[in-house]
Motif scaffolding. Sequence first.
Motif, PDB file in Angstrom:
ATOM      1  N   ARG A   1       5.999 137.456  46.771  1.00 49.80           N
ATOM      2  CA  ARG A   1       5.576 138.410  45.750  1.00 49.80           C
ATOM      3  C   ARG A   1       5.116 139.729  46.361  1.00 49.80           C
ATOM      4  O   ARG A   1       5.297 140.790  45.780  1.00 49.80           O
ATOM      5  CB  ARG A   1       4.448 137.798  44.920  1.00 49.80           C
ATOM      6  CG  ARG A   1       4.895 136.618  44.060  1.00 49.80           C
ATOM      7  CD  ARG A   1       3.750 136.070  43.236  1.00 49.80           C
ATOM      8  NE  ARG A   1       4.188 134.939  42.415  1.00 49.80           N
ATOM      9  CZ  ARG A   1       3.381 134.260  41.614  1.00 49.80           C
ATOM     10  NH1 ARG A   1       2.089 134.584  41.555  1.00 49.80           N
ATOM     11  NH2 ARG A   1       3.836 133.250  40.890  1.00 49.80           N
TER      12      ARG A   1
ATOM     13  N   SER B   1      13.982 123.179  30.300  1.00 51.54           N
ATOM     14  CA  SER B   1      12.956 123.916  29.567  1.00 51.54           C
ATOM     15  C   SER B   1      12.296 122.979  28.560  1.00 51.54           C
ATOM     16  O   SER B   1      12.918 122.033  28.061  1.00 51.54           O
ATOM     17  CB  SER B   1      13.565 125.117  28.839  1.00 51.54           C
ATOM     18  OG  SER B   1      14.571 124.708  27.929  1.00 51.54           O
TER      19      SER B   1
ATOM     20  N   LYS C   1       9.006 126.863  27.915  1.00 49.38           N
ATOM     21  CA  LYS C   1       8.647 127.093  29.310  1.00 49.38           C
ATOM     22  C   LYS C   1       9.613 126.366  30.247  1.00 49.38           C
ATOM     23  O   LYS C   1      10.186 125.341  29.883  1.00 49.38           O
ATOM     24  CB  LYS C   1       7.215 126.618  29.580  1.00 49.38           C
ATOM     25  CG  LYS C   1       6.145 127.412  28.852  1.00 49.38           C
ATOM     26  CD  LYS C   1       4.761 126.930  29.266  1.00 49.38           C
ATOM     27  CE  LYS C   1       3.671 127.772  28.605  1.00 49.38           C
ATOM     28  NZ  LYS C   1       2.319 127.333  29.040  1.00 49.38           N
ATOM     29  N   THR C   2       9.748 126.907  31.457  1.00 49.28           N
ATOM     30  CA  THR C   2      10.562 126.240  32.463  1.00 49.28           C
ATOM     31  C   THR C   2       9.834 125.005  32.976  1.00 49.28           C
ATOM     32  O   THR C   2       8.627 125.048  33.246  1.00 49.28           O
ATOM     33  CB  THR C   2      10.845 127.188  33.642  1.00 49.28           C
ATOM     34  OG1 THR C   2      11.582 128.313  33.166  1.00 49.28           O
ATOM     35  CG2 THR C   2      11.651 126.486  34.730  1.00 49.28           C
TER      36      THR C   2
ATOM     37  N   GLN D   1       6.909 119.649  37.049  1.00 44.91           N
ATOM     38  CA  GLN D   1       6.035 120.826  37.114  1.00 44.91           C
ATOM     39  C   GLN D   1       6.377 121.759  35.965  1.00 44.91           C
ATOM     40  O   GLN D   1       7.431 122.385  35.961  1.00 44.91           O
ATOM     41  CB  GLN D   1       6.193 121.542  38.453  1.00 44.91           C
ATOM     42  CG  GLN D   1       5.278 122.737  38.638  1.00 44.91           C
ATOM     43  CD  GLN D   1       5.436 123.367  40.007  1.00 44.91           C
ATOM     44  OE1 GLN D   1       6.366 123.026  40.764  1.00 44.91           O
ATOM     45  NE2 GLN D   1       4.550 124.267  40.352  1.00 44.91           N
TER      46      GLN D   1
ATOM     47  N   GLU E   1       5.934 125.167  33.892  1.00 42.02           N
ATOM     48  CA  GLU E   1       5.609 126.543  34.228  1.00 42.02           C
ATOM     49  C   GLU E   1       4.112 126.819  34.013  1.00 42.02           C
ATOM     50  O   GLU E   1       3.562 126.524  32.961  1.00 42.02           O
ATOM     51  CB  GLU E   1       6.437 127.484  33.348  1.00 42.02           C
ATOM     52  CG  GLU E   1       6.295 128.953  33.645  1.00 42.02           C
ATOM     53  CD  GLU E   1       7.167 129.794  32.740  1.00 42.02           C
ATOM     54  OE1 GLU E   1       6.849 130.984  32.563  1.00 42.02           O
ATOM     55  OE2 GLU E   1       8.152 129.260  32.181  1.00 42.02           O
ATOM     56  N   GLY E   2       3.472 127.357  35.042  1.00 40.64           N
ATOM     57  CA  GLY E   2       2.047 127.652  34.953  1.00 40.64           C
ATOM     58  C   GLY E   2       1.147 126.521  35.396  1.00 40.64           C
ATOM     59  O   GLY E   2      -0.079 126.683  35.459  1.00 40.64           O
ATOM     60  N   LYS E   3       1.737 125.358  35.706  1.00 39.92           N
ATOM     61  CA  LYS E   3       0.955 124.205  36.142  1.00 39.92           C
ATOM     62  C   LYS E   3       1.380 123.760  37.545  1.00 39.92           C
ATOM     63  O   LYS E   3       2.402 124.177  38.061  1.00 39.92           O
ATOM     64  CB  LYS E   3       1.125 123.035  35.161  1.00 39.92           C
ATOM     65  CG  LYS E   3       0.516 123.297  33.788  1.00 39.92           C
ATOM     66  CD  LYS E   3       0.642 122.069  32.900  1.00 39.92           C
ATOM     67  CE  LYS E   3      -0.073 122.280  31.573  1.00 39.92           C
ATOM     68  NZ  LYS E   3      -1.544 122.327  31.739  1.00 39.92           N
ATOM     69  N   LYS E   4       0.563 122.881  38.131  1.00 38.99           N
ATOM     70  CA  LYS E   4       0.862 122.363  39.451  1.00 38.99           C
ATOM     71  C   LYS E   4       1.929 121.272  39.373  1.00 38.99           C
ATOM     72  O   LYS E   4       2.128 120.645  38.338  1.00 38.99           O
ATOM     73  CB  LYS E   4      -0.403 121.791  40.097  1.00 38.99           C
ATOM     74  CG  LYS E   4      -1.471 122.828  40.408  1.00 38.99           C
ATOM     75  CD  LYS E   4      -2.678 122.167  41.065  1.00 38.99           C
ATOM     76  CE  LYS E   4      -3.752 123.187  41.400  1.00 38.99           C
ATOM     77  NZ  LYS E   4      -4.938 122.540  42.033  1.00 38.99           N
TER      78      LYS E   4
END
Length: 308
Positions: free
Chosen positions: A39, A236, A240-241, A283, A285-288
């Motif tokens: 990033r 998805s 979310k992915t 997993q 998206e946004g989570k571990k």
Amino acid sequence: MRIVFMGTPDFAVPTLTALIEGGHEVVAVVTQPDKPKGRGKAVLMTPVKEKAIEYEIPVYQPVKVRDPEFVELLKTMALDAIVVVAFGQILPKSILDLPKYGCVNVHASLLPKYRGAAPIQWAVIDGEKESGVTTMMMDVGLDTGDMLEQKAIPLDEKETGGSLFDKLSALGGSMILSTLKGLENGTITRTPQGESGTSYAKMLTKEMGHIDWTKDAVSIERLVRGLNPWPSAYTSYAGKTMKIWAAEVADLPGERAPGKIHVTKDRIFVETGEGVLDVKELQLEGKKRMDTASFLRGFQMEDGSFCG
């Protein structure tokens, strides 16, 4: 031997290390130019460059190895061999003809099968029972040169692209020394590949990981393993992915409703075009990344909903 080593990713590092610690004179290392990653877009050295610096070996990073100035530089080095492992550029004849014993490539497949950029992952995706490493003399074609040595290893039923990568990387490092010794002593046999049984392992893309639930569960499970850790298999859910990191083919009768989810207290099953996939690690998206039971303790997934 006086050797120039050409390689770029971490797969190539064990071979470079084996050459150095095996007593060969690695006069230079050639690797791809450093590129920005992550990033923050920080410019990072290639793994091969890092190892070369550790051993205080000169490093060259030409944008194109075929540039006349760089070819002339190689000519001044009086080389016995050039060893190439996952370098990332095609060598022209002007370089292939330079070393006394030629240019030797360490390739992660049982040639002539899986020529090309991603032989490790495709062996898993295609459900091969074994893979291995081939050392070969390089020619102007893509992985078409005469084979020198070949060693096979069986694939574990849970083999991933990452685990096979590690195994073959280490195997390549152990093979290069015997291959060079055989060339120097004139005791190694060059075996033409021919074209029977050839296949091309095309480069991986992120899009390849998109799961098509109309395919059968066996194929999807192999895709999940083959693309772990990169680029990973994904679908998805709820907009979310959702990455699928590990799965098994469930011994359950399917409804043939591709993408339909069945949820129990600690299990997630997904219907496919043929069979059912038992998701073991995922997993959102946004989570571990977590195992299915842990995921369901913190996220409510609706039974009978669909993914994809």
